[in-house]
Design a protein around this motif. Structure first.
Motif: not given
Lengths: 309, 80
Positions: A14, A17-18, A20-22
């Motif tokens: 999790n 993923a956060e 990478i998303e940011a």
């Protein structure tokens, strides 16, 4: 136990993923290997400025080595005995054209064996930022000893979904070479100094006695020995787990291990003792982003002030 | 009988800073220069020589601190 393990893996996935998303981390397709976004780098640079500032009164010699080290130096460090499973060796192609064509064919056919055409070069990936220093320090120290500021990317072969367990990451170190008292004071004083720096950034850190991940049964003996002699301390902070906090900085007293291996002596001619503090730069940034959120502009005022954000 | 063999192993693998023959059975081996890495080599040599395997609970500095301590550990391992 399994449930806890699954929950922890999920927490790693999790958070990764956060990040990478940011755009803070850029995936490469290999666990533990990431590019870093501009904001991530900016936080690392600001943290490093604090480290430089804390070290300035002691006038360290600054040295920067590439992230590779000679095979000869590598072997003298005993890393092959202690952590063979983490090593990285650099190989290249030294064959003729016919062998090259075969290798290319195999590679394009998706056959993994193409790597069999490679031979070992003279270099290994460096497992710790201080290793390249020791052969450069061979000889007799002055009475004052030496203090060296180092930084490089290090390699550890331990692919993981935990974003804080990277295969390639930067260590910023201050290494002390001198007599036992000088080395031990360095370790102890920097442990305290580093704890303060981390706390000033709102990180709820703890100092714990630790051991390196020595390999196999012989490694069990090494781990016990390191713990009993209190040679290694880590500054840990929860990133993805409260129960299993992550080491972000470590302080090690090597006794005369490197002094003997690299023929470094004190002014009196005794084997030099060495100690280091190593800041795990990516882990510190990851701890800050986890603790205060992914937007540094929203971080607590005191933290922003320290980092001059 | 263990003691003589252990001395031979220490001479070969212990990298001590003094002559093994000057050690008594209670001399502190760490004071005699036994390092962590040399301890590992002594451990492996003892296991090979006596065909034993140290229990995990024995893998600490105390087990290797003197010839007496090593004899005691070996007696425990061979008795079981």
């Amino acid at each position: 136990m399994c449930e806890n393990h699954d929950a922890l893996s999920q927490a790693y996935l999790n958070y990764r993923a956060e990040l990478i998303e940011a755009g803070l981390l850029i995936p490469s397709g290999v666990d533990g290997v990431y590019g870093r976004g501009g904001l991530f780098e900016d936080i690392i640079q600001r943290f490093e400025a604090l480290v430089t500032q804390a070290g300035a009164p002691f006038k360290p010699e600054v040295m920067r080595f590439p992230p590779i080290v000679s095979r000869q130096t590598y072997l003298k460090t005993d890393h092959i005995e202690n952590m063979p499973d983490l090593m990285g060796s650099v190989h290249s192609f030294c064959g003729n054209e016919r062998e090259q064509r075969k290798m290319v064919e195999k590679a394009h056919a998706g056959e993994g064996e193409w790597v069999e055409a490679l031979s070992a070069t003279d270099v290994m990936l460096v497992p710790a930022a201080c290793y390249p220093l020791y052969p450069a320090a061979t000889g007799r120290l002055s009475k004052e000893g030496r203090l060296v500021d180092l930084k490089t990317f290090v390699f550890r072969h331990e692919p993981s979904v935990d974003p804080a367990r990277m295969q390639s990451f930067r260590q910023r170190e201050y290494v002390r070479l001198g007599n036992p008292q000088q080395a031990l004071s360095h370790r102890n004083e920097w442990l305290e100094r580093a704890e303060k720096i981390h706390r000033s950034l709102g990180l709820d850190v703890q100092v714990v006695a630790a051991n390196d991940p020595f390999f196999g049964r012989a490694g069990k003996m090494m781990k016990a020995s390191q713990l009993e002699q209190e040679l290694k301390f880590e500054i840990v902070v929860p990133i993805c787990s409260e129960e299993k906090p992550t080491a972000i900085t470590s302080c090690n007293y090597h006794l005369d291990h490197f002094g003997l291996a690299f023929d470094i002596t004190t002014a009196e001619g005794e084997p030099a003792h060495t100690a280091c503090i190593g800041f795990g730069l990516e882990r510190i940034a990851l701890a800050l982003f986890k603790t205060h959120g992914l937007n540094p502009q929203a971080w607590p005022a005191s933290v922003k002030k320290e980092l001059e954000l | 009988m263990y003691s003589d063999k252990i001395k031979e192993i220490l001479a070969q693998h212990g990298k001590l800073s003094l002559d093994v023959n000057t050690l008594t059975d209670t001399s502190n081996l760490y004071d005699a220069g036994l390092t962590s890495l040399a301890t590992v080599n002594v451990m492996l040599a003892i296991e090979d020589t006596f065909d034993v395997e140290f229990a995990d609970s024995m893998l600490n500095r105390k087990t290797f601190q003197s010839i007496d301590a090593l004899v005691e550990a070996l007696e425990e391992l061979t008795a079981s």
